[in-house]
Design a protein around this motif. Structure first.
Motif, PDB file in Angstrom:
ATOM      1  N   VAL A 327       0.857  -1.305   0.091  1.00  0.00           N
ATOM      2  CA  VAL A 327       0.022   0.130   0.003  1.00  0.00           C
ATOM      3  C   VAL A 327       0.830   1.156  -0.118  1.00  0.00           C
ATOM      4  O   VAL A 327       1.824   1.337   0.930  1.00  0.00           O
ATOM      5  CB  VAL A 327      -0.834  -0.099   1.252  1.00  0.00           C
ATOM      6  CG1 VAL A 327      -1.810   1.286   1.124  1.00  0.00           C
ATOM      7  CG2 VAL A 327      -1.746  -1.025   1.181  1.00  0.00           C
ATOM      8  N   ARG A 328       0.910   1.983  -1.056  1.00  0.00           N
ATOM      9  CA  ARG A 328       1.542   3.195  -1.182  1.00  0.00           C
ATOM     10  C   ARG A 328       0.758   4.288  -1.879  1.00  0.00           C
ATOM     11  O   ARG A 328      -0.101   4.175  -2.278  1.00  0.00           O
ATOM     12  CB  ARG A 328       2.739   3.000  -2.071  1.00  0.00           C
ATOM     13  CG  ARG A 328       2.653   2.427  -3.421  1.00  0.00           C
ATOM     14  CD  ARG A 328       3.711   2.475  -4.468  1.00  0.00           C
ATOM     15  NE  ARG A 328       4.320   3.744  -4.589  1.00  0.00           N
ATOM     16  CZ  ARG A 328       5.402   4.096  -4.936  1.00  0.00           C
ATOM     17  NH1 ARG A 328       6.196   3.185  -5.219  1.00  0.00           N
ATOM     18  NH2 ARG A 328       5.751   5.462  -4.999  1.00  0.00           N
ATOM     19  N   ASP A 329       1.397   5.511  -1.530  1.00  0.00           N
ATOM     20  CA  ASP A 329       0.962   6.772  -2.139  1.00  0.00           C
ATOM     21  C   ASP A 329      -0.556   7.211  -1.583  1.00  0.00           C
ATOM     22  O   ASP A 329      -1.364   8.150  -2.051  1.00  0.00           O
ATOM     23  CB  ASP A 329       0.623   6.614  -3.648  1.00  0.00           C
ATOM     24  CG  ASP A 329       1.901   6.166  -4.279  1.00  0.00           C
ATOM     25  OD1 ASP A 329       3.061   6.341  -4.123  1.00  0.00           O
ATOM     26  OD2 ASP A 329       1.648   5.320  -5.280  1.00  0.00           O
ATOM     27  N   ALA A 330      -0.986   6.479  -0.528  1.00  0.00           N
ATOM     28  CA  ALA A 330      -2.225   6.814   0.148  1.00  0.00           C
ATOM     29  C   ALA A 330      -2.071   7.905   1.290  1.00  0.00           C
ATOM     30  O   ALA A 330      -1.063   8.341   1.711  1.00  0.00           O
ATOM     31  CB  ALA A 330      -2.854   5.615   0.760  1.00  0.00           C
ATOM     32  N   GLY A 331      -3.212   8.319   1.915  1.00  0.00           N
ATOM     33  CA  GLY A 331      -2.912   9.114   3.363  1.00  0.00           C
ATOM     34  C   GLY A 331      -3.488  10.419   2.996  1.00  0.00           C
ATOM     35  O   GLY A 331      -3.436  11.385   3.606  1.00  0.00           O
ATOM     36  N   ALA A 350       3.381  -7.840   4.561  1.00  0.00           N
ATOM     37  CA  ALA A 350       2.909  -6.603   3.665  1.00  0.00           C
ATOM     38  C   ALA A 350       4.030  -5.346   3.723  1.00  0.00           C
ATOM     39  O   ALA A 350       4.937  -5.308   4.524  1.00  0.00           O
ATOM     40  CB  ALA A 350       1.486  -6.056   4.391  1.00  0.00           C
ATOM     41  N   ASN A 351       3.852  -4.529   2.744  1.00  0.00           N
ATOM     42  CA  ASN A 351       4.849  -3.461   2.749  1.00  0.00           C
ATOM     43  C   ASN A 351       3.967  -2.179   2.663  1.00  0.00           C
ATOM     44  O   ASN A 351       3.132  -2.042   1.608  1.00  0.00           O
ATOM     45  CB  ASN A 351       5.742  -3.541   1.268  1.00  0.00           C
ATOM     46  CG  ASN A 351       6.746  -2.672   1.253  1.00  0.00           C
ATOM     47  OD1 ASN A 351       6.660  -1.610   2.152  1.00  0.00           O
ATOM     48  ND2 ASN A 351       7.479  -2.589   0.283  1.00  0.00           N
ATOM     49  N   ILE A 352       3.789  -1.394   3.868  1.00  0.00           N
ATOM     50  CA  ILE A 352       3.095  -0.064   3.980  1.00  0.00           C
ATOM     51  C   ILE A 352       4.015   0.826   3.792  1.00  0.00           C
ATOM     52  O   ILE A 352       4.757   1.312   4.920  1.00  0.00           O
ATOM     53  CB  ILE A 352       2.185  -0.232   5.129  1.00  0.00           C
ATOM     54  CG1 ILE A 352       1.501  -1.662   5.245  1.00  0.00           C
ATOM     55  CG2 ILE A 352       1.147   0.808   5.270  1.00  0.00           C
ATOM     56  CD1 ILE A 352       0.600  -2.074   4.076  1.00  0.00           C
ATOM     57  N   HIS A 353       4.234   1.665   3.050  1.00  0.00           N
ATOM     58  CA  HIS A 353       5.176   2.554   2.878  1.00  0.00           C
ATOM     59  C   HIS A 353       4.844   3.744   1.718  1.00  0.00           C
ATOM     60  O   HIS A 353       3.959   3.587   1.068  1.00  0.00           O
ATOM     61  CB  HIS A 353       6.616   2.156   2.164  1.00  0.00           C
ATOM     62  CG  HIS A 353       6.582   1.728   1.137  1.00  0.00           C
ATOM     63  ND1 HIS A 353       7.329   2.543  -0.119  1.00  0.00           N
ATOM     64  CD2 HIS A 353       6.065   0.847   0.237  1.00  0.00           C
ATOM     65  CE1 HIS A 353       7.190   1.920  -1.438  1.00  0.00           C
ATOM     66  NE2 HIS A 353       6.359   0.750  -1.140  1.00  0.00           N
ATOM     67  N   HIS A 354       5.523   4.938   1.939  1.00  0.00           N
ATOM     68  CA  HIS A 354       5.193   6.066   1.032  1.00  0.00           C
ATOM     69  C   HIS A 354       3.664   6.449   1.202  1.00  0.00           C
ATOM     70  O   HIS A 354       3.073   6.786   0.155  1.00  0.00           O
ATOM     71  CB  HIS A 354       5.660   5.973  -0.487  1.00  0.00           C
ATOM     72  CG  HIS A 354       5.845   7.046  -1.047  1.00  0.00           C
ATOM     73  ND1 HIS A 354       4.911   7.585  -2.050  1.00  0.00           N
ATOM     74  CD2 HIS A 354       6.816   7.992  -1.189  1.00  0.00           C
ATOM     75  CE1 HIS A 354       5.416   8.455  -2.721  1.00  0.00           C
ATOM     76  NE2 HIS A 354       6.731   8.893  -2.113  1.00  0.00           N
ATOM     77  N   ASN A 355       3.305   6.753   2.562  1.00  0.00           N
ATOM     78  CA  ASN A 355       1.954   7.123   2.551  1.00  0.00           C
ATOM     79  C   ASN A 355       1.928   8.421   3.588  1.00  0.00           C
ATOM     80  O   ASN A 355       2.867   8.601   4.198  1.00  0.00           O
ATOM     81  CB  ASN A 355       1.142   6.231   3.332  1.00  0.00           C
ATOM     82  CG  ASN A 355       0.785   4.958   2.414  1.00  0.00           C
ATOM     83  OD1 ASN A 355       0.458   4.959   1.466  1.00  0.00           O
ATOM     84  ND2 ASN A 355       1.504   3.877   2.873  1.00  0.00           N
TER      85      ASN A 355
END
Length: 773
Positions: A327-331, A350-355
């Motif tokens: 999950v990236r680019d969210a937020g 999971a890889n949760i980054h760049h949010n």
């Protein structure tokens, strides 16, 4: 006027409609009817179609399906492909009858039906439907459905192609639906599922095929722009181009009453400001163990932090597997993934980054069924925001970086041991951290807690805190603002036999306000508190370092340092003094004196009370309302101890409650015991009275100063050997200075009960040894 009448009529109608709905809810009727299909014949080793498409929901809402084998021939094995689909493929290993049960559900409603599948093993089947392979193609092309690979003999075979599912806005129809080859012209991108039925006499065979239609002639992604109301599977479209978006979400999408399944390698893009919501009756299954080569990726159409909203999980259904996702680019709404109360998350690899904001946000009331091997980093505010009670469920084999983990709702009440992994950037505690209900919090080497202003760590109701640092990897607990006295400190009460231990810790910046009682402290023991503390530093506090002035406490100290506190390093009851460590270092505190409250008599069954003092010769200051020391069992004061007595205080040695009391003061040459007044004034305190006749009443190598406070109707002395009850004393190699009246007082009748050797008197206003009648 007419407008107002119409508005009122509308309101009355709405009220009536709502009331009618409520009345219907009070008399519910199950809207579901399960239909597992007609009895079907098939062949061993070949799949047979299970068809639940005739099941109905009178409410018109989507249905959830579940196929299960309930009866099978002895020794047979059976499998169902697509158990939660309206159409599934059944395979059995032996001939005979199999009973398959279909369960359908919607909200809390359920219904069931069964179908009998009869398999034979008569060699090659004479009728076998084959709808062809699943495939992807671009919109704008006519599509041929081809049953040419089917098996049948002779003529008279009836053929029927039917649409099972299609994109929600599609109105497509099949041309030549009764021919071996049928066609259709897709009008929307998305997934089309067709059923082929072939019959000849009493024989019938079925098969299904899925056609995935891409968005346009340039090979763009499939557009998702409507809520998902029926079970749907997203497959990997561009298998030869894994960096290309397979699907593009162009508006907020909610999964309602259905399951969204995402297969390995799928890449989903989101337009700006859109997001994915898994509704209360929905579920998300995104599973791949090929997370290095075929991850499931949720990303923004543009690679910008905060470009799309994120994944919002409200589902109250049992947790589905979510494994191998990115999950990236969210937020845009402040999170990458948000888990609401009642929702249960299963998340691994999971890889949760760049949010933008928080990587994963767990709301109070959410739960975790599995959390391991995840990588969370490069999220602008914090990697995680999570209730304290869930932290123990985070498997240590996860990489969590890019800021401290934010801990909300600090209640730990599981009744079990909760181990917090020592992630590099620590924990940002947002509320009081309360450990209760017989729970234990364990903090290992290099763990770092940042405490918010005026919040505390409370260990109560049979619970324990275990800080297990190492010499070069201490556990650090400090104020978030790193200023003296910014947070309240650690409070331990009602341990109920459990021992809190703090080893190789560094506790800083506490003492903003009193956690309990009147005075602030870095660590405070309440009634029934039990603490073992060793090799630990208490630093930069705004009150006391350690306070233990309650009742029924247990304390063990070894080799600690207390420094830079505004007040005294230690404040304890007289009973706790013997548990203080000789090697305790006290540096640069407001007063390097240990406060002692003598409110309760000193008494001990079995053994004697020993005051060891400190290597630095820090004094004990007997203070406050409990300024007297009442010794009611055996007590020994070791060489080097310094005791300061408040004005008007006294030390009384007396038998009580069946115990024989004595006071043995055993200094050494060059290292005497010193007992003196707080103020260097003659006669500021009353002195020591021996009212017991015990062989251990000895004073050797001591200095007794400032005692013998004068009394208007009686004599006074620095040391008195009483006659009622009878006292005795051996005193030698001792100096008595600045007495307000006499040095030592004893009755003439019992002079033999006082034995003196090598005494020195200085500044005695009265007689050195006074004998009264």
């Amino acid at each position: 006027m007419m407008t107002k009448i119409r508005q009122m009529a509308f309101v009355l109608f709405a009220i009536f409609a709502l009331t009618s709905c409520e009345e219907e809810d009070k008399n519910p009727i199950n809207p579901l009817t399960a239909h597992a299909g007609d009895p079907t014949e098939g062949f061993v080793g070949y799949s047979t179609i299970l068809d639940g498409s005739k099941s109905t929901n009178a409410s018109g809402k989507p249905i959830s399906y579940k196929w299960e084998v309930s009866v099978k021939p002895a020794g047979a094995t059976a499998s169902i492909e697509g158990q939660q689909e309206v159409l599934a493929k059944f395979t059995g290993s032996l001939p005979g009858e199999y009973v398959v049960r279909l369960s359908i559900s919607y909200q809390s409603w359920k219904d069931e039906d069964t179908v009998i599948i009869t398999l034979s093993d008569d060699g090659e089947p004479t009728l076998l439907a084959d709808a062809g392979e699943d495939r992807n193609l671009e919109i704008g092309q006519a599509v041929t459905l081809d049953a040419a690979l089917s098996t049948f003999e002779g003529t008279g075979v009836q053929i029927l192609w039917e649409i099972v599912s299609k994109p929600e806005s599609s109105i497509v129809a099949i041309h030549n639906s009764t021919n071996l080859q049928a066609t259709f012209n897709p009008d929307n991108a998305g997934e089309y599922v067709f059923k082929l039925t072939m019959t000849k006499g009493s024989l019938k065979s079925q098969d299904v095929v899925k056609i995935t239609v891409l968005a346009n002639g340039t090979g763009g992604p499939i557009i998702i722009n409507e809520d998902i109301l029926q079970d749907r599977t997203l497959s990997n479209v561009f298998t030869s181009d894994p960096d290309k978006l397979d699907y593009l979400v162009t508006k907020d999408i909610t999964v309602r009453g259905a399951k969204l399944t995402i297969e390995p390698g799928v890449r989903i893009g989101f337009e700006e400001g859109t997001g994915l919501v898994i509704g209360e009756n929905g579920s998300l299954k995104a599973y791949t163990m090929l997370f290095e080569t075929l991850p499931i990726i949720f990303q923004g159409k543009e690679a910008q932090k905060g470009y799309w909203d994120g994944i919002h999980i409200l589902s109250q259904n049992p947790a589905e597997y979510i494994t191998g996702i990115t999950v990236r680019d969210a937020g845009k709404l402040g999170y990458g993934i948000k888990v609401e109360p009642g929702a249960n998350l299963y998340l691994t690899h999971a890889n949760i980054h760049h949010n933008e904001g928080i990587g994963i946000q767990f709301e109070i009331g959410s739960t975790i069924s599995e959390f391991k091997a995840n990588k969370i980093n490069d999220n602008s505010q914090a990697p995680l925001r999570i209730p304290a009670r869930l932290m123990g469920q985070l498997n240590w084999y996860s990489e969590i970086e890019g800021g401290a983990i934010q801990i909300t709702d600090g209640k730990i009440l599981s009744g079990t041991e909760n181990y917090w992994t020592s992630y590099a950037e620590g924990y940002d505690i947002l509320e009081d951290l309360v450990i209760y209900n017989s729970s234990t919090l364990v903090l290992g080497p290099d763990t770092h807690l940042y405490m918010p202003n005026d919040k505390a760590i409370r260990v109560i109701s049979g619970s324990a805190l275990r800080i297990v640092g190492e010499e070069n990897s201490p556990v650090i607990i400090e104020g978030k603002t790193k200023s003296k006295g910014s947070w309240r400190g650690i409070f331990i009460e009602n341990s109920q036999g459990k021992v809190s231990s703090i080893g190789f810790g560094h506790i800083k910046h506490a003492g903003s306000n009193a956690i309990a009682g009147q005075e602030p402290a870095t660590i405070k023991l309440g009634n029934g508190g039990n603490l073992k503390i060793f090799n630990t530093t208490l630093d930069e506090g705004n009150g006391y370092g350690l306070e233990a002035v309650a009742s029924n406490m247990k304390l063990e100290m070894t080799d600690n340092t207390i420094k830079n506190h505004l007040k005294n390093p230690i404040s304890v009851t007289a009973q706790m003094v013997e548990h203080l460590d000789y090697l305790t270092r006290m540096e640069e505190n407001g007063q390097n004196e240990v406060l002692v409250d003598g409110s309760t008599a000193l008494a001990k069954d079995g053994g004697e009370i020993v005051w060891k003092g400190f290597a630095q010769r820090a004094p004990y200051l007997v203070k406050g309302m409990g300024r007297d020391l009442r010794i009611q069992s055996g007590m020994r004061i070791k060489a080097g101890v310094v005791i300061k007595m408040q004005d008007g205080s006294r030390i009384d040695v007396q038998d009580a409650n069946g115990r024989l009391a004595y006071l043995n003061v055993e200094g050494l040459p060059g290292n005497p015991v010193i007992i003196q007044g707080v103020n260097d004034v003659s006669g500021s305190w009353y002195g020591i009275t021996y009212s017991t006749n015990h062989a251990q009443n000895v004073i050797n190598q001591a200095i007794i100063g400032n005692a013998g406070k004068t009394m208007g109707n009686n004599f006074s002395a620095a040391i008195t050997v009483d006659n009622v009850p009878q006292g005795s004393l051996l005193i030698q190699n001792t100096k008595i200075t600045k007495s307000g009246q006499h040095g030592i007082a004893v009755t003439k009748q019992f002079l033999d009960f006082l034995r003196v050797t090598n005494l020195t008197f200085e500044g005695i206003a009265g007689e050195e040894i006074y004998n009264w009648q």
